[in-house]
Design a protein around this motif. Structure first.
Motif, PDB file in Angstrom:
ATOM      1  N   MET A  71      -4.695  10.795   0.972  1.00 33.62           N
ATOM      2  CA  MET A  71      -4.327  10.881   2.380  1.00 33.62           C
ATOM      3  C   MET A  71      -4.891   9.708   3.175  1.00 33.62           C
ATOM      4  SD  MET A  71      -2.351  13.433   2.547  1.00 33.62           S
ATOM      5  CE  MET A  71      -2.234  13.918   4.272  1.00 33.62           C
ATOM      6  N   PHE A  72      -6.099   9.265   2.827  1.00 28.54           N
ATOM      7  CA  PHE A  72      -6.671   8.099   3.511  1.00 28.54           C
ATOM      8  C   PHE A  72      -5.815   6.858   3.254  1.00 28.54           C
ATOM      9  CE2 PHE A  72      -9.498   4.381   3.630  1.00 28.54           C
ATOM     10  CZ  PHE A  72     -10.028   4.506   4.903  1.00 28.54           C
ATOM     11  N   LEU A  73      -5.404   6.670   2.009  1.00 28.77           N
ATOM     12  CA  LEU A  73      -4.570   5.522   1.666  1.00 28.77           C
ATOM     13  C   LEU A  73      -3.188   5.621   2.313  1.00 28.77           C
ATOM     14  CD1 LEU A  73      -5.496   5.057  -2.100  1.00 28.77           C
ATOM     15  CD2 LEU A  73      -5.962   3.458  -0.240  1.00 28.77           C
ATOM     16  N   ALA A  74      -2.685   6.845   2.470  1.00 29.35           N
ATOM     17  CA  ALA A  74      -1.397   7.032   3.140  1.00 29.35           C
ATOM     18  C   ALA A  74      -1.481   6.546   4.583  1.00 29.35           C
ATOM     19  CB  ALA A  74      -0.993   8.503   3.107  1.00 29.35           C
ATOM     20  N   GLY A  75      -2.612   6.801   5.239  1.00 30.00           N
ATOM     21  CA  GLY A  75      -2.806   6.294   6.592  1.00 30.00           C
ATOM     22  C   GLY A  75      -3.078   4.803   6.608  1.00 30.00           C
ATOM     23  N   LEU A  76      -3.797   4.328   5.601  1.00 30.11           N
ATOM     24  CA  LEU A  76      -4.178   2.915   5.540  1.00 30.11           C
ATOM     25  C   LEU A  76      -2.979   2.004   5.308  1.00 30.11           C
ATOM     26  CD1 LEU A  76      -6.799   1.180   5.607  1.00 30.11           C
ATOM     27  CD2 LEU A  76      -6.790   1.272   3.112  1.00 30.11           C
ATOM     28  N   GLU A  77      -1.927   2.529   4.671  1.00 25.70           N
ATOM     29  CA  GLU A  77      -0.775   1.690   4.350  1.00 25.70           C
ATOM     30  C   GLU A  77       0.110   1.405   5.563  1.00 25.70           C
ATOM     31  OE1 GLU A  77       2.167   5.301   2.791  1.00 25.70           O
ATOM     32  OE2 GLU A  77       1.283   3.904   1.364  1.00 25.70           O
TER      33      GLU A  77
END
Length: 387
Positions: free
Chosen positions: A70-76
């Motif tokens: 989920m963090f990477l989903a926001g980071l992208e």
């Protein structure tokens, strides 16, 4: 009927880790997204081996992988795209995304699908869509950048939709809902403000910036900062009565908004996440899917869900004509936004934990996520190849 086997928890762990290693090879052979292959491995493990107490370390790694996903989903999210785009175009793209969710809500009621499944089926995620555009070597084309911008707005609104869904699962009256939504607003605003003030402090002390731009220790400081933000946001989200994974998503979004030069950091975190932790999450998720009860009724529901996903994206796509899209491009954009595998799995997990989905509907949604990630990218590639 498949014969079920029993084995020790230690050997079970080895099988799970081996599956995480083999899943990319399996997926590449069958030309499917790797997360779908990991989910399939999890289904196979969960339905062939029984009587095993899942080791606590596996639960921990799975939860860690979920947070990092989920963090990477926001980071992208790329906010540079938003700032460079015309304001009128941005308004059109936001309107299109909102119409997707509105259409899903209305048709969800009319078809009796339910609020939680309707929200899950209307989510938008960039991950597999970017992979499709890269695979077709069109990522730098104007059309691709427009669709990516829609995807950016879509992920942000999806975050809000998942948060609202999580609150609706615990609905105890209108006044209570308003109070809880107020808490959510305060949490998001406080987190955003805290990050903004931190950036101002860093601006006043440029030597800190030099440390955070990896000039001395590229592999440590950036990752430590990211994980600190991810866990901190998750903990405060939990304290505020919000799903911790939504806090991790929010942390990624805020980090992406303030730190624009994040390519190296994103690659390092992706290597850690998609290299080990996130596959464990997908495999563990697949293990919880009981396919023994799979029947024609569930498969028919999967067909309805797939049609629903495409329908609610194509119906409002006429709005994109106002942003210079052709009819063909509008259809293609809707198709590219129709396989949000990672956010769908996240949404299903949140709804299951909240008791909003029965096992049959959850299984149908998992299968829909898998099939949409196979059928829709393949269809989009055919159309893109003829542009």
């Amino acid at each position: 009927m498949c014969r079920r086997l029993s084995l020790s928890s230690e050997l079970f762990l080895i099988i799970v880790f081996l599956s995480a290693f083999l899943a990319p090879l399996f997926s590449r052979i069958l030309r499917m997204p790797v997360p779908v292959g990991e989910l399939i491995f999890g289904i196979l493990i969960g339905n062939f081996f029984v009587g095993i107490q899942v080791p606590e370390i596996l639960n921990f790694l799975s939860d860690f992988g979920f947070l990092l996903l989920m963090f990477l989903a926001g980071l992208e999210l790329d906010f540079n795209l938003i700032e460079k785009a015309d304001k009128k175009q941005n308004a059109v793209y936001i309107s299109y995304v909102l119409l997707i969710f509105l259409s899903a809500f209305v048709f969800g009621i009319l078809l009796g699908i339910g609020t939680a499944p309707a929200i899950i089926l209307s989510l938008i995620s960039l991950g597999l869509m970017v992979a499709t555009l890269k695979d077709m070597s069109v990522l730098e084309e104007p059309f691709a950048k427009k669709v990516l911008l829609i995807g950016v707005f879509g992920e942000i609104i999806s975050l809000l939709a998942l948060t609202l869904m999580e609150k609706l699962l615990h609905f105890h009256g209108f006044v209570s809902l308003i109070k809880e939504l107020g808490v959510i607003f305060v949490f998001f605003f406080s987190f955003f403000l805290g990050f903004y003030l931190t950036r101002l402090l860093v601006w006043w002390y440029p030597e800190i910036v030099n440390r955070l731009t990896y000039e001395e220790d590229p592999s440590a400081l950036g990752i430590r900062l990211s994980l600190f933000l991810m866990f901190t946001s998750s903990i405060f989200a939990k304290l505020a009565g919000i799903e911790s994974v939504l806090g991790a998503f929010m942390a990624g979004v805020v980090f992406s908004y303030f730190i624009r030069e994040k390519k190296d950091l994103e690659e390092k975190l992706s290597s850690i996440g998609y290299g080990f932790l996130i596959p464990i999450f997908f495999i563990k998720t697949g293990m919880g899917m009981e396919v023994a009860g799979l029947n024609l009724a569930i498969l028919f529901k999967v067909f309805i869900f797939l049609a629903f996903m495409l329908f609610v994206r194509l119906i409002p796509s006429f709005v994109l004509l106002l942003a210079g899209f052709s009819l063909k491009d509008s259809f293609t954009a809707g198709l590219l936004l129709s396989y949000p595998f990672t956010l769908m799995v996240a949404g299903i997990e949140i709804a299951r934990r909240g008791g909003a989905l029965d096992e049959e509907t959850a299984l149908a949604l998992f299968l829909t996520a898998a099939f949409s990630s196979l059928v829709f990218p393949w269809s989009a590639k055919i159309i893109l190849s003829r542009r």
